[in-house]
Design an enzyme around this catalytic site. Structure first.
Site, PDB file in Angstrom:
ATOM      1  CD  GLU A  77      -2.935   0.711   2.449  1.00  0.00           C
ATOM      2  OE1 GLU A  77      -3.875  -0.045   2.178  1.00  0.00           O
ATOM      3  OE2 GLU A  77      -2.756   1.198   3.573  1.00  0.00           O
ATOM      4  N   PRO A 115      -9.942   5.671   2.190  1.00  0.00           N
ATOM      5  CG  PRO A 115      -8.689   7.650   2.062  1.00  0.00           C
ATOM      6  CD  PRO A 115      -9.140   6.582   3.019  1.00  0.00           C
ATOM      7  CE  LYS A 116      -7.596   0.315   2.987  1.00  0.00           C
ATOM      8  NZ  LYS A 116      -6.142   0.256   3.065  1.00  0.00           N
ATOM      9  CE  LYS A 117      -8.928   6.439  -7.464  1.00  0.00           C
ATOM     10  NZ  LYS A 117      -8.847   7.766  -8.153  1.00  0.00           N
TER      11      LYS A 117
END
Length: 246
Positions: A77, A115-117
């Site tokens: 990440e 707020p993950k993409k």
């Protein structure tokens, strides 16, 4: 299937095969490279939601390697965390995170509001330094380097820093496209077992991208770099501010 069965089984989608399991969510040998830099305070104010307040114009750019995580598997990440204050309590606001694994994307967004993409981050030792990268599609948007284990840091101090509060802006739309959930969420890292912490010289390069705008908070000066290895549990969250109730 009866409505009562749906209610009893409802945790995540799909109902019959959820994208992520129930916790607790334990991480073993979780490895962080955190490069803290000074940026434009006006740009920070434009992205940090009140009632959070900015103390200093700083950003933590993070590369995190998670090779052993309960239910989420093996993934990496990368993203930006902004030091903030909430009611006088110092913490970190996660602006955006980019990762390469669907279960923590789905679970992070649906449970906590991370707020993950989807993207392609990496973190590994490259001879005498640690190299972190973030690619969004075919574009390299972040490159971080840090000298490998140049100087040890105090483990107790670093554990206290990891154990501080973290804040997220959780947004879930209604079926008509309006906001159904819009909340400021606080969570903590728990049961932390420190395994190592170091500092050293570091560099960070950010490149513009329309959909991964990490460069919108430009690097003006590198302030600090930390390399941390720890076991920890990702605690569940609590709502501290409901924007729709105001």
């Amino acid at each position: 299937m009866k409505p009562s069965d749906v209610r009893s089984k409802a945790f995540a989608m799909p109902l019959t095969s959820p994208a992520f399991p129930m916790g607790p969510y334990r991480f073993v040998d979780r490895e962080f490279v955190i490069i803290t830099y000074r940026t434009d305070p006006e740009r920070l104010r434009a992205v940090v939601p009140e009632p959070l307040q900015i103390a200093e114009p700083l950003v933590h750019y993070e590369f995190i390697r998670m090779a052993d995580s309960t239910g989420f598997g093996d993934y990496t990440e990368s993203g930006q965390v902004i030091p903030v204050e909430y009611n006088g309590q110092a913490g970190g606001y996660t602006l955006a995170m980019y990762l390469d694994d669907h279960p923590p994307i789905a679970g992070g967004r649906e449970l906590w509001g991370f707020p993950k993409k989807l993207a392609s981050p990496t973190l590994h030792v490259n001879t005498d330094h640690i190299l972190g990268t973030l690619d969004y599609g075919k574009v390299r948007v972040a490159t971080g380097t840090m000298g490998y284990k140049h100087k040890e840091l105090d483990l107790d101090e670093q554990m206290k820093r990891l154990a501080g509060p973290n804040f997220l802006l959780k947004i879930i739309p209604h079926v008509d496209g309006s906001a159904r959930v819009c909340e400021l969420v606080r969570y903590y890292l728990q049961d932390i077992k420190m395994k190592g912490a170091w500092t050293g010289p570091a560099s960070l390069e950010l490149a513009p991208h329309a959909l991964a705008p990490v460069a919108d908070l430009p690097v003006l000066e590198i302030v600090e770099a930390r390399h941390i290895v720890a076991d920890l549990t990702l605690g569940l969250g609590e709502v501290v501010y409901d924007y729709l109730a105001q």
